[in-house]
Scaffold this active site. Structure first.
Site, PDB file in Angstrom:
ATOM      1  N   ASP A 123       0.808  -1.225   0.000  1.00 45.56           N
ATOM      2  CA  ASP A 123       0.000   0.000   0.000  1.00 45.56           C
ATOM      3  C   ASP A 123       0.842   1.276   0.000  1.00 45.56           C
ATOM      4  O   ASP A 123       0.368   2.332   0.416  1.00 45.56           O
ATOM      5  CB  ASP A 123      -0.977   0.011   1.187  1.00 45.56           C
ATOM      6  CG  ASP A 123      -2.174   0.903   0.942  1.00 45.56           C
ATOM      7  OD1 ASP A 123      -2.627   0.987  -0.215  1.00 45.56           O
ATOM      8  OD2 ASP A 123      -2.664   1.526   1.903  1.00 45.56           O
ATOM      9  N   ASP A 161      -4.113  -4.566  -4.855  1.00 44.68           N
ATOM     10  CA  ASP A 161      -3.315  -3.347  -5.081  1.00 44.68           C
ATOM     11  C   ASP A 161      -1.927  -3.596  -5.641  1.00 44.68           C
ATOM     12  O   ASP A 161      -1.323  -2.680  -6.202  1.00 44.68           O
ATOM     13  CB  ASP A 161      -3.119  -2.521  -3.797  1.00 44.68           C
ATOM     14  CG  ASP A 161      -4.379  -1.922  -3.249  1.00 44.68           C
ATOM     15  OD1 ASP A 161      -5.438  -2.071  -3.877  1.00 44.68           O
ATOM     16  OD2 ASP A 161      -4.323  -1.310  -2.170  1.00 44.68           O
ATOM     17  N   ASP A 312     -12.152   1.647   5.673  1.00 43.60           N
ATOM     18  CA  ASP A 312     -11.112   1.800   4.659  1.00 43.60           C
ATOM     19  C   ASP A 312      -9.911   2.573   5.186  1.00 43.60           C
ATOM     20  O   ASP A 312      -8.850   2.576   4.569  1.00 43.60           O
ATOM     21  CB  ASP A 312     -11.665   2.545   3.442  1.00 43.60           C
ATOM     22  CG  ASP A 312     -12.716   1.740   2.701  1.00 43.60           C
ATOM     23  OD1 ASP A 312     -12.469   0.559   2.428  1.00 43.60           O
ATOM     24  OD2 ASP A 312     -13.788   2.302   2.411  1.00 43.60           O
TER      25      ASP A 312
END
Length: 338
Positions: A123, A161, A312
């Site tokens: 991330d 991701d 989130d």
């Protein structure tokens, strides 16, 4: 874990703040075993082949609401608690959580859905930063994960991701080759389990809007060894939008199949160009319940990959990423069509 469209300036800043730092061509293999005959209507919870965790945060919240006399809220939240949601084993040792889910699913003759989310430099140092310390630790983690699945049926969505963050430039270039190698190795290792299906994450149409930009990165990450790719993880794009994007990407990959995360896309994405539209957007709702009856030959399953009700990140009043947020969960369930 989040989905985002970020500016070039923001990407540069993120890269600067980081403290640390190929697959074969051709179509992926088909799923292990044929999916059930698909129809356009979604399956009810009882008809889903996937495992429902009786110890989920949603299930615990239902019991708490019932104990408080909040019977209406408890009934509404059962729209989450009584449906299968993916398991995201956390920490350095995935074995206890994977083993628990596999045993529970096996006892009921169902299939657990997992997310493997532990790639190094995860991330880009943002809300869901973390992951394995280095490549050696990641290889060990994946090996333990796969071994814990054993011969039981399972679906694994691999590293949300990881590939899109290479494409959008968020992951610094010095980590790209290592990441491609680790993803390929992870797919190959997981596929050694005879009944495990693996879907490599490919982001969502609002993030990487040109499917062509994903083709070579997905190939380098080993998608040819997987059962396909996953789309819309933790995002809110509508099924029609995602399926159109997925069909185009599939064609570019020689007919690869894919899965769609429908956990929170019942009302589509947040309207307008609003900041962090991917992060705890208000007014959203649950989407199509998990099923392998999708009515689309390329879509192997609609899955709830993001756990509905997990934050989130610390935006719009939310707790840390991945933390259960009962008020948000209740809103998603309340606004759902069924």
């Amino acid at each position: 874990m989040s989905r985002r469209t970020v500016t070039a300036a923001a990407l540069t800043l993120v890269s600067a703040l980081l403290l640390t730092g190929c697959g074969e061509d051709g179509p992926p293999k088909g799923p292990v075993g044929p999916p059930s005959t698909r129809s356009e209507a979604s399956a009810p919870a009882a008809g889903s082949p996937f495992w429902v965790d009786p110890e989920s945060d949603a299930a615990k919240q239902v019991k708490e609401y019932e104990a408080q006399g909040r019977t209406e809220d408890a009934e509404i939240l059962k729209r989450i608690a009584e449906r299968p949601v993916a398991d995201w084993p956390a920490g350095d040792d995935p074995v206890p959580e994977v083993t628990r889910a596999v045993r529970g699913a096996t006892a009921e003759g169902r299939t657990p859905v997992f997310v493997a989310y532990n790639i190094p430099h995860r991330d880009c140092g943002m809300y869901s930063a973390g992951g394995s310390h280095d490549a050696r630790a990641y290889r060990s983690w994946v090996d333990s994960f796969a071994s814990a699945i054993g011969d039981s049926p399972a679906i694994v969505v691999l590293e949300p991701d990881a590939v899109p963050h290479i494409v959008d430039g968020c992951t610094p270039s010095q980590y790209h080759d290592e990441r491609y190698g680790l993803l390929t190795e992870a797919i190959v290792r997981l596929k050694r389990q005879p009944r495990t299906r693996v879907y490599l994450d490919a982001g969502n149409p609002a993030w990487i809007d040109d499917p062509g930009k994903l083709v070579e990165p997905l190939r380098r990450a080993g998608v040819a060894h997987a059962d396909g790719f996953s789309l819309n993880v933790s995002n809110f794009q509508t099924n029609d939008t995602v399926k159109g994007f997925g069909a185009t990407l599939s064609g570019l990959l020689g007919g690869a199949h894919f899965t769609v995360d429908t956990s929170r896309n019942g009302a589509g994405p947040l309207p307008g160009d609003r900041a962090e539209a991917w992060c705890n957007p208000p007014g959203r709702s649950l989407g199509v319940p998990p099923t392998d009856r999708t009515g689309d030959e390329l879509v192997d399953a609609y899955l709830w990959i993001k756990r509905p009700g997990d934050s989130d990140g610390p935006c719009r009043g939310g707790p840390a990423a991945g933390t259960w947020w009962p008020e948000y969960a209740l809103g998603l369930a309340r606004r759902a069509k069924a």
